[in-house]
Design an enzyme around this catalytic site. Sequence first.
Site, PDB file in Angstrom:
ATOM      1  N   GLU A  37      45.093  34.977  39.435  1.00 57.29           N
ATOM      2  CA  GLU A  37      44.841  36.393  39.190  1.00 57.29           C
ATOM      3  C   GLU A  37      43.634  36.906  39.998  1.00 57.29           C
ATOM      4  O   GLU A  37      42.531  36.348  39.879  1.00 57.29           O
ATOM      5  CB  GLU A  37      44.611  36.605  37.684  1.00 57.29           C
ATOM      6  CG  GLU A  37      44.218  38.014  37.276  1.00 57.29           C
ATOM      7  CD  GLU A  37      45.273  39.070  37.597  1.00 57.29           C
ATOM      8  OE1 GLU A  37      46.472  38.783  37.484  1.00 57.29           O
ATOM      9  OE2 GLU A  37      44.876  40.192  37.961  1.00 57.29           O
ATOM     10  N   THR A  79      50.601  42.098  40.444  1.00 56.60           N
ATOM     11  CA  THR A  79      50.907  40.695  40.134  1.00 56.60           C
ATOM     12  C   THR A  79      52.397  40.397  40.283  1.00 56.60           C
ATOM     13  O   THR A  79      52.782  39.329  40.763  1.00 56.60           O
ATOM     14  CB  THR A  79      50.443  40.386  38.695  1.00 56.60           C
ATOM     15  OG1 THR A  79      49.020  40.384  38.687  1.00 56.60           O
ATOM     16  CG2 THR A  79      50.935  39.053  38.206  1.00 56.60           C
ATOM     17  N   HIS A 192      41.144  38.424  35.238  1.00 52.11           N
ATOM     18  CA  HIS A 192      41.716  39.774  35.305  1.00 52.11           C
ATOM     19  C   HIS A 192      40.614  40.821  35.186  1.00 52.11           C
ATOM     20  O   HIS A 192      39.636  40.622  34.465  1.00 52.11           O
ATOM     21  CB  HIS A 192      42.762  39.969  34.188  1.00 52.11           C
ATOM     22  CG  HIS A 192      43.664  41.145  34.445  1.00 52.11           C
ATOM     23  ND1 HIS A 192      43.272  42.441  34.197  1.00 52.11           N
ATOM     24  CD2 HIS A 192      44.912  41.212  34.954  1.00 52.11           C
ATOM     25  CE1 HIS A 192      44.252  43.259  34.544  1.00 52.11           C
ATOM     26  NE2 HIS A 192      45.263  42.540  35.013  1.00 52.11           N
ATOM     27  N   ASP A 251      46.801  36.351  43.948  1.00 55.35           N
ATOM     28  CA  ASP A 251      47.877  37.343  43.890  1.00 55.35           C
ATOM     29  C   ASP A 251      47.533  38.672  44.557  1.00 55.35           C
ATOM     30  O   ASP A 251      48.357  39.263  45.241  1.00 55.35           O
ATOM     31  CB  ASP A 251      48.425  37.526  42.464  1.00 55.35           C
ATOM     32  CG  ASP A 251      47.449  38.142  41.477  1.00 55.35           C
ATOM     33  OD1 ASP A 251      46.268  38.316  41.816  1.00 55.35           O
ATOM     34  OD2 ASP A 251      47.888  38.432  40.341  1.00 55.35           O
TER      35      ASP A 251
HETATM   36  C1  GP9 Z   1      49.601  40.038  32.960  1.00 59.23           C
HETATM   37  C2  GP9 Z   1      49.181  39.809  34.343  1.00 59.23           C
HETATM   38  C3  GP9 Z   1      48.441  40.958  34.965  1.00 59.23           C
HETATM   39  O1  GP9 Z   1      50.715  39.361  32.512  1.00 59.23           O
HETATM   40  O2  GP9 Z   1      50.015  39.112  35.142  1.00 59.23           O
HETATM   41  O3  GP9 Z   1      49.087  41.677  35.947  1.00 59.23           O
HETATM   42  P1  GP9 Z   1      48.302  42.755  36.866  1.00 59.23           P
HETATM   43  O4  GP9 Z   1      47.696  43.771  35.941  1.00 59.23           O
HETATM   44  O5  GP9 Z   1      47.204  41.993  37.599  1.00 59.23           O
HETATM   45  O6  GP9 Z   1      49.314  43.293  37.823  1.00 59.23           O
END
Ligand code: GP9
Length: 420
Positions: A37, A79, A192, A251
């Site tokens: 992430e 993501t 995140h 990602d």
């Molecule tokens: C939540 C995660 C976040 O399941 O994969 O996704 P994002 O907000 O980074 O696109």
Amino acid sequence: EAKQWFADRGHTRDELDRTDPLYGRYKGKNVVLIQLEAFQSFVVGQNIGGQEVTPNINRLMKTSLYFDNFYHQTAQGRTSDADLAANASLQPMPTGSVFTRFAQHDYDSMAKVLKMNGYQANAYHAYDGGFWNRNLMYDTLGYDHFYSKTAFNIDEPLGWSLGDKSFFKQAVSMMKTQQEPFYSFLISLSSHHPYTLPAAVQTLDVGAFKGTMFGDYLEAIHYVDAAIGEMVDELKAAGLWDQSIFLFYGDHDNSIADWQPFESFLGRPLSEADRFRILKGVPFLVHLPDDARAGTYHQVGGQLDVTPTVLHLLGIPSGGQTMIGTPLVTEQPLAGKQVVFRSGGYTDGSVLYLPSEDGLEAHSKCYSFADGKPLADSSACQAGAAEARKELQASDLVVEHDQVPAMHANAKAGTVTGTG
Ligand code: GP9
């Protein structure tokens, strides 16, 4: 034209499979792939106040291949776009997410191809299964099982859900019970946005960045790096390390829009080309079971290359799959390779092309990749920009019009009527 475009790309991969000595070197090995992430590459190998930000990755790099010109290719689907790019080797849509807009369409994916070759394929992510429409999309992508939040014991509550340390640990204990060979795809979460971790988990002294989002980001990266270190130890203890190709990639960017902390962290002013490379740059690390070919590789690559890279190492042909990427772990880098961004920008390691937001070609930028300086003659980017547009158009047609099955039907018809 789109069909021809994919067929030509397939021939490029077939040719590499036929000529590269690394093709099939790791036949039958497990594949453990982690999507990290918001993990950008500008932090890798850096120190702050004499402390390493990523000590575990730094150590792992000594026995792994590390690609330092690897870029994310995501758009609005963030993501989920990274997941599509890495697992289905297709471009994201200009708007929205393929995961939510076209989950009912067919795709050639890492999970499906590996399953046709005797693998089990499982996805792991300790968050709500419906987020980004994963429950549906992971069926479409062909996983045997998706271990979402309900499959995990939330014994390390952190941020949105379970901390990555416990997430990785629990995922490895599930892998231990599975029949080999397997493909495990894990999506981390602890880094995140907005990156705030409890004080007890903050073990990096970020100095002047303390209390800022940038400082919190460095703390979160440091925590995830430690989680990766623990996971490697767990895979070793489980006897899986030498039996698996282990890979991770970041990602997307961290959404911190102010460049001042980046400049002060890196200790230099950043040009427009530098900023683009930092914004798009994510780590890509490949550990091979025999520690082979360790080193830092400067060839350009992107998330769409992940699945073709894995299939190449396993000796599974990908020429007939509707995929865009090309293998990165080869004896020689593929000449003329382009990494194409959703904006229509691209790099081939020689130039970096950034189209203008107003769509006027005269306002687009063509930089030297080596030093980030604008090229006097911007026509150096034009042929590549036309190729980039073709890649995006071919991908969009296939995704929007559900053309992957038709591509396979065409390939079969070609075999019947052709010389074969
Ligand atoms: C939540 C995660 C976040 O399941 O994969 O996704 P994002 O907000 O980074 O696109």
